[in-house]
Design an enzyme around this catalytic site. Structure first.
Site, PDB file in Angstrom:
ATOM      1  N   GLY A 145      -2.956  56.732 141.877  1.00  0.00           N
ATOM      2  CA  GLY A 145      -4.418  57.251 141.674  1.00  0.00           C
ATOM      3  C   GLY A 145      -4.410  57.830 140.391  1.00  0.00           C
ATOM      4  O   GLY A 145      -5.486  57.335 139.770  1.00  0.00           O
ATOM      5  N   GLY A 188      -3.874  54.867 137.586  1.00  0.00           N
ATOM      6  CA  GLY A 188      -5.201  54.003 137.471  1.00  0.00           C
ATOM      7  C   GLY A 188      -6.175  54.676 136.758  1.00  0.00           C
ATOM      8  O   GLY A 188      -6.964  53.998 135.817  1.00  0.00           O
ATOM      9  N   CYS A 232      14.206  69.039 124.652  1.00  0.00           N
ATOM     10  CA  CYS A 232      13.917  68.473 126.017  1.00  0.00           C
ATOM     11  C   CYS A 232      14.614  67.231 126.295  1.00  0.00           C
ATOM     12  O   CYS A 232      15.796  67.403 126.221  1.00  0.00           O
ATOM     13  CB  CYS A 232      12.495  68.489 126.300  1.00  0.00           C
ATOM     14  SG  CYS A 232      12.188  68.327 128.157  1.00  0.00           S
ATOM     15  N   HIS A 262      10.035  73.811 124.617  1.00  0.00           N
ATOM     16  CA  HIS A 262       9.196  73.067 123.409  1.00  0.00           C
ATOM     17  C   HIS A 262       8.407  74.003 122.585  1.00  0.00           C
ATOM     18  O   HIS A 262       7.382  74.370 122.773  1.00  0.00           O
ATOM     19  CB  HIS A 262       7.964  72.447 124.312  1.00  0.00           C
ATOM     20  CG  HIS A 262       8.736  70.897 124.901  1.00  0.00           C
ATOM     21  ND1 HIS A 262       8.865  69.828 124.395  1.00  0.00           N
ATOM     22  CD2 HIS A 262       8.899  71.070 126.347  1.00  0.00           C
ATOM     23  CE1 HIS A 262       9.175  69.004 125.392  1.00  0.00           C
ATOM     24  NE2 HIS A 262       9.206  69.644 126.523  1.00  0.00           N
ATOM     25  N   GLU A 297       7.456  72.888 119.635  1.00  0.00           N
ATOM     26  CA  GLU A 297       6.163  72.334 118.928  1.00  0.00           C
ATOM     27  C   GLU A 297       5.000  71.994 119.809  1.00  0.00           C
ATOM     28  O   GLU A 297       3.959  71.934 119.149  1.00  0.00           O
ATOM     29  CB  GLU A 297       6.830  70.702 118.789  1.00  0.00           C
ATOM     30  CG  GLU A 297       6.918  69.819 119.997  1.00  0.00           C
ATOM     31  CD  GLU A 297       7.805  69.938 121.106  1.00  0.00           C
ATOM     32  OE1 GLU A 297       7.888  69.333 121.924  1.00  0.00           O
ATOM     33  OE2 GLU A 297       8.754  71.114 121.091  1.00  0.00           O
TER      34      GLU A 297
END
EC number: 6.3.5.3
Length: 1320
Positions: free
Chosen positions: A314, A317, A1160, A1285, A1287
């Site tokens: 879902g 799409g 990461c 993270h 960044e």
């Protein structure tokens, strides 16, 4: 030749325990289960000893789990024979990149060894139950010995075309085919087909019927919304769709595209879109109009059958819809929503949660909410789209509604998936498809899954065979969709040279809907070759190849002139594509089949005029009658305020939703300004989601949701009006300005045909399409409908059903002038003397019909809230805009589910403070207190400074709503939430008590879904009244730019040199397929004065790029190869076992004038390159988080003393950072190895709790790493790896929380400037 290789254990102790608990629930006599991976290798010749070693190393991955000696009942779960799994295609790619050309294909299964009680024998039904637990029957098979696995690589002859013999069997042959194939064709459609094929003088083929059924399903053609209506004998002037379009006809302002594309487009802001130059791959800002696209879909039917893949596809799409808007665009931020029946959490069933039963073919609401959100989150995570907004409602009750007493609820759930994106102005409209244009399928291969999804989702649950229901569920491969999006990105980044002329996503009906739609919308026909469709399942029959709904695909028209450009982009991104057909002048559809080229009966499966397929198919006429909902007067005579408060906070609709939020990445892109989590205590109460327009801008976009579906059981129109109004009260705390800068998406879910519901749907559409939205100046340029929201089944000879309420979900999308001004529900204790003001838009009405209060006492009520005056609503929004822009509001929260009580308590939770609320001016006495605290009339609560009261009153009066406002209270420092009336306390408890009651749903769901130890630790934190929340302590000056002089020097040099002789240091922004955090990483280094260059691993392996040309190397975050061989491990091994790549990387790491950063997935990758990184011998291996769940958190870290050149001068600083990973747990080989790492001085960052202490406790330490270790460096400090993270939060506005004193740059910019200073 097939080689079997034993793999590592596949299940942790926690997962085994969970499986055993499920066995116990099913009363299966299972004592123990052990599972390990089994690898199957198809070779085209024998491997050498060295190749064998490489293969063995390649297939050694993941955490170290103690191996068992396998014993017991053996069950081998593998992908279905004849298919090629996504794991197979990605791992095979890695093997080839590692030089293993003799490996034709890798595949993986799981070998289960089941120990039965007292050597019991399972009955046939018990075997079936166990098999269902262990495998997905749509995608997998179960074998009883390894020898059977050889069929994995077997291929069989393709199935043949089937003709439906109407020439001899007449129309009845079509009627029979309609039933057997599950086509869901109406009688008039069967007649239409019979007439047209009789005119064509031939029998139809099954492929043509399937194609017609999908293309003309309710799901695709929206027949009810285009129907002609007669209500109570009176013919109505407009269709439902015309009433929606009316909003655009009246107010087309700022709408660039509506009703004709995969998503709507509205006018956005100007800003600098940051992407690499298509010729040089150098990142830079491109200042232009950044238009906003918006789309919201539902995926209800698949989620009811199989929640994880249903919700995943879902989301997938809807993302494709966004990417395929215009001639290519960029999805940016997502939303997810769920409506389900009663949750009935095991050992936590609530008093109102009656079990009304369900059919066996669908799963329970509990199962949906355990698995569905994981699927939606996983797709967004791996694709790289932050999910920053959502809703969750439970409802299931026997009520007296429009059809008398009956059970209403969400056995057929709502799974909402939506979002916003950006598009270039010149790409909003699709271009001409020239005759002869290449018609291309971009993306993954065809597989025999999701067959008939469009038709299946158009039926009420229970009207099709169970096998067809299951067959209609698609399966997901988000890393493939990411590759496709990278292709689309590279195309739109070419501007006017964009090679895409026309694009559609492949969704319901598969290629059978997408290709005809593509050519028809372009005014063309097409001729296609079926065997040019990329296909991973050779045995499929023609209708299965053409009509299956395999995901992650797009259809694209590209001219011959632009084909080479398009192919080069696809090859660089490793995105599969194939030219399947050519556009023709004649609007005719021809599909040939070269496999049966010699057989005239089989070689042309489709030969149809397009107008037969997509033309004037029969129109629906609806002749319906209105009904009246009787309702019931509420009996709350025995209800106490205290009991009501506890029940309301325990209702999942109101309760804390952390378990739905922290599983989803909310920081990727570096452009998220407001996610669900609010304030230093990260409480999930945000009213809307906000993003920045660009990485250099304070302009932005906002989106919010509105839905009040239980109200529709009493008043259809009110429910629709409230949904629109709630979307506005939710978005009112952002700096939008004019109301007409907001555009709406309307998603309609209805049990069409159910007594009273059709007329009710018309009433609801009219209420907003003809009345409320025009009155407010709002436009609905996009939406979707799902008209089969009813579940029917037979149980013990009794016919049962559960029917959903009419359910309208409104999503509001707005253009934000200044994202810094967004106001949240966090009550601030540091703003001096303040007061709380309630704004009641109902002018004192306290209607309780359809409320949460009624629901938790198993009642419905009679009179519902409503939008009584559109002008008052407009005045409220305009007043809020004036106050927000003038920064007069400190905190704001709308009043909705759970009423004023919930609004105030949630604000107190976010601010970690007590409140004293006086309801004397709102309540008419003791008998009115319940209604006062728990009515859900429209409104909001604001916190304002005492010093601003007069100015604020003037603004409220100016907009005509001062009389709607009441001073209701102050903050207190007692950890007490207290409600008083006329000097008497009517309801009081500690904030901590209410906070933990509110948290119970999340705690219980996490305990059953994730590692229960972690769930307990997170719950325990909520009892800490002294918790200071997130905080910062910096050992450097945040405002100092330590490289300003270097940047000026570089600028002067560049001005003196030619354009092609840039002297700034160059950093390689390295990505592999599946990496998704490279753009914000490039922006962070660009901010620090680097020339950031996009480098794909395909550039390295092909020789197009050489690390010798760079000063810095950054391996970015994401899901390289979908993490199929362990997080970052496949990426690392494609370097280690590729001679040229290994030499290039080794040489770079040994150069003393370079630095390297891995974040990461890049951290995980570099940790597997220890053999070639000097000074990294103490690094750990990164494996699955202790919670065994993807963790997206805003976590506190402390910089350690270390040699890292990136953290120079930052030692001792404590600050929050974005965390988003599933495998961040630092695994060391032994306790001695941990000590060695700690003693080596190479640990450069650790997780700390809010008190500043290094921690291993969840969730302050989101992955459970020992000693809080989350970043390490080499002994010389030139290579640094870290799981969080930086960044994504280098801009202050991208931090979920930050001190007011921070400017444009967050403290993390210092890290990137340190890199620049190191280069000199």
């Amino acid at each position: 030749m097939i080689k079997n290789l034993r793999g590592a254990p596949a299940l942790s102790d926690f997962r085994v325990k969970k499986l055993l608990a499920q066995c116990e629930q099913l009363q299966l006599p299972v004592n123990d289960i052990y599972a390990e991976f089994a690898h199957f290798t198809k070779l085209n010749e024998e491997l050498s000893t060295s190749e064998e070693k490489v293969l063995q190393q390649l297939l050694t991955y993941g955490p170290t789990i103690e191996e068992h000696q396998p014993a017991g009942l053996f069950l081998l779960v593998t992908p279905r024979p004849g298919t090629i799994s996504p794991w197979s295609s990605k791992s095979t790619d890695i093997a080839h990149n590692c030089g293993l050309a003799k490996v034709e294909r890798l595949e993986r299964g799981i070998a289960y060894y089941v120990t039965l009680e007292n050597d019991a024998q399972l009955s046939t039904s018990q075997e079936a139950q166990l098999n269902t637990l262990l495998h997905d029957r749509m995608m997998e098979s179960i074998f009883n010995d390894f020898a059977q696995a050889s069929t994995l690589f077997a291929s069989s002859e393709p199935g043949e075309l089937t003709a439906i013999d109407i020439e001899s069997g007449g129309k009845n042959a079509l009627v029979q085919a309609n039933i057997e194939l599950g086509l869901a064709l109406a009688e008039d459609e069967v007649n239409y087909l019979f007439e047209n094929f009789t005119k064509l003088g031939r029998n139809p083929h099954d492929i043509e019927l399937y194609m017609f059924a999908q293309a003309n399903s309710e799901h695709c053609r929206h027949k009810i919304f285009n129907a002609e209506w007669t209500i109570d004998g009176v013919k109505q002037e407009k269709s439902l769709f015309k009433m929606i379009r009316n909003t655009h006809e009246i107010n087309p302002d700022y709408v660039l595209s509506a009703y004709k594309d995969n998503a709507a487009v509205m006018v956005g802001n100007k800003g600098g879109r940051f992407f690499p130059n298509p010729e040089t791959n150098v990142y830079g800002y491109n200042h232009e109009d950044i238009q906003i696209l918006m789309k919201v879909e539902t995926h209800n039917h698949p989620t009811a059958i199989s929640p994880y893949p249903g919700a995943a596809t879902g989301s997938g799409g809807e993302i494709r819809d966004e990417g395929a808007t215009g001639i290519g665009s960029k999805p940016k931020a997502g939303l997810v929503g769920f409506s389900v029946s009663n949750l009935r959490i095991p050992d936590f069933v609530q008093p109102w949660e009656t079990d009304f039963g369900k059919p066996s073919r669908i799963v329970t609401a509990f199962d949906i909410m355990i698995e569905g959100p994981l699927g939606g989150a996983a797709f967004n995570n791996e694709f790289g789209r932050p999910a920053i907004l959502g809703y969750f409602r439970t409802y299931e009750e026997e009520v007296n509604s429009f059809n008398g007493k009956e059970v209403r609820g969400y056995h057929k759930p709502i799974m909402l998936a939506g979002g916003l994106g950006n598009i270039r102005d010149e790409h909003v409209q699709k271009r001409e498809i020239i005759v002869g244009a290449n018609l291309i399928a971009l993306g993954g291969p065809a597989m025999n899954i999701g067959l008939g999804g469009g038709a299946a989702s158009s039926m009420a649950s229970g009207q099709s065979a169970e096998s067809l229901d299951f067959a209609s569920v698609q399966r997901e491969n988000p890393e493939m969709e990411r590759r496709c999006q990278e292709v689309i990105d590279k195309c739109w980044q070419l501007g006017e040279e964009n090679p895409i002329a026309f694009i559609h996503d492949v969704g319901a009906g598969g290629l059978s809907n997408a290709f005809p739609e593509l050519v028809a919308d372009g005014g063309r026909g097409g001729i296609f070759e079926l065997r040019n469709v990329p296909n991973d399942e050779r045995s499929m029959a023609p209708h299965e190849i053409w009509c299956n709904e395999s995901q992650e695909r797009y259809v694209i028209a590209v001219s011959d002139k632009n084909l080479a450009t398009f192919e080069q982009i696809c090859q660089r991104e490793r995105a599969p594509y194939s030219v399947v057909g050519r556009a023709t002048e004649e609007e005719h559809l021809t599909v040939t089949d070269s496999h049966f080229s010699d057989n005239e009966k089989l070689n042309t499966p489709i030969d149809l005029p397009l107008d037969v397929l997509l033309g004037k198919t029969p129109k629906i006429y609806k002749d319906v009658k209105t009904a009246t909902a009787a309702g019931d007067s509420l009996d709350l005579s025995t209800v106490t305020l205290a009991d009501a408060a506890d029940r309301i906070l325990s209702l999942p609709t109101v309760a804390e939703k952390t378990f739905l939020i922290t599983i989803g990445d909310r920081s990727v892109t570096g452009m998220v300004n407001r996610d669900q989590m609010v304030g230093p205590w990260q409480v999930p109460v945000a009213d809307c989601g906000v993003t920045a327009s660009a990485l250099d801008s304070y302009h932005g976009e906002a989106m919010s949701l509105g839905e009040r579906t239980p109200v529709a059981l009493l008043n259809f129109g009110a429910s629709a009006r409230l949904a629109v109004a709630e979307s506005l009260t939710n978005i009112a705390g952002t700096d939008i300005g004019d109301l007409n800068r907001i555009k709406l998406s309307a998603n309609w879910m209805s049990p069409a045909g159910h007594p009273g519901e059709d007329a009710g749907l018309y009433e609801a559409v009219k209420a907003i399409g003809e009345e409320l939205c025009p009155a407010l100046g709002l436009t609905i340029p996009v939406g979707k409908d799902s008209m089969s929201m009813k579940t029917q089944w037979e149980e013990n000879g009794e016919q049962k059903s559960v029917t959903s309420p009419l359910s309208l979900v409104i999503t509001a999308f707005g253009v934000v002038e200044d994202i810094r001004k967004t106001v949240t529900p966090e009550l601030r204790t540091d703003k001096g003397d303040t007061r709380l003001v309630a704004i009641d838009l109902s002018k004192g009405k306290k209607r309780l019909g359809g409320s949460c209060l009624a629901q938790v006492y198993k009642q419905l009520g009679s009179e519902t809230p409503d939008v009584d005056d559109a002008e008052v609503l407009k005045g409220f929004f305009n007043a809020m805009q004036t106050l927000v822009r003038a920064e007069k509001v400190i905190a704001y929260h709308d009043i909705s589910d759970g009423g004023l009580f919930t609004t105030v308590t949630e604000m107190a939770f976010a601010g970690h403070t007590g409140v004293d609320i006086d309801i004397s001016k709102l309540s008419n006495g003791a008998n009115d207190d319940l209604a006062t605290l728990f009515n859900e009339e429209l409104g909001g609560v604001i916190q304002i400074r005492e010093s601003d009261v007069d100015a604020i009153h003037a603004i409220l009066a100016q907009h005509g709503i001062l009389e709607n406002c009441t001073d209701i209270g102050r903050l207190n420092n007692e950890d007490t939430i207290r409600f008083s009336r006329d000097g008497e306390v009517v309801l009081e408890n500690s904030r901590t008590y209410y906070r933990t009651v509110w948290a119970q749903t999340t705690y219980r769901m996490q305990s059953l879904r994730d590692n229960p130890e972690c769930a307990q630790q997170e719950h325990d934190v909520k009892f800490d009244t002294e918790d200071p929340g997130l905080n910062t302590e910096l050992t450097f000056d945040i405002n100092e730019d330590i490289v300003a002089d270097l940047i000026i020097r570089d600028a002067v040099k560049d001005a003196e040199n030619s354009a092609n002789d840039i002297t700034n240091p160059r950093v390689a922004i390295l990505r592999e397929q599946g990496v998704n955090s490279h753009v914000e990483m490039a922006a962070a280094f660009d901010r620090a004065g680097f020339v950031a260059i996009d480098v794909h691993m395909s550039d390295i392996l092909s020789g197009r790029a050489d690390l010798a040309d760079f000063n810095g190397l950054v391996a970015c975050g994401g899901f390289s190869y979908g993490d199929v061989l362990g997080a970052g491990e496949g990426w690392a091994k494609s370097i280690l076992f590729n001679a040229n790549a290994r030499t290039m990387f080794k040489t770079f790491f040994e150069r003393e004038d370079t630095f390297t950063l891995g974040v990461c997935n890049g951290c995980q990758m570099l940790s597997n390159l220890k053999d070639i990184i000097p000074g990294s011998e103490h690094w750990p291996h990164f494996v699955q988080n202790k919670s065994e769940r993807f963790e997206a958190r805003f976590s506190l870290v402390e910089i350690q003393e270390s040699p890292s050149v990136l953290f120079k001068g930052m030692e001792g600083s404590r600050m929050p950072i974005a965390v988003s990973h599933g495998e961040g747990h630092a695994e060391f080989s032994s306790d001695a190895a941990i000590d060695a790492a700690n003693n080596s001085g190479t640990v450069s960052m650790r997780y700390v709790n809010n008190y500043g202490d290094v921690t291993e406790t969840y969730p302050a330490n989101p992955n459970g790493s020992v000693d809080g270790i989350t970043s390490l460096t080499t002994t010389d400090g030139r290579v640094t790896i870290m799981m969080p993270h930086p960044e994504r939060v280098f801009r202050t506005v991208a931090n979920s929380w930050h001190p007011d004193s921070w400017g444009e740059d967050s403290p993390w910019v210092r890290m990137f400037r340190n890199a620049r200073a190191f280069i000199g």
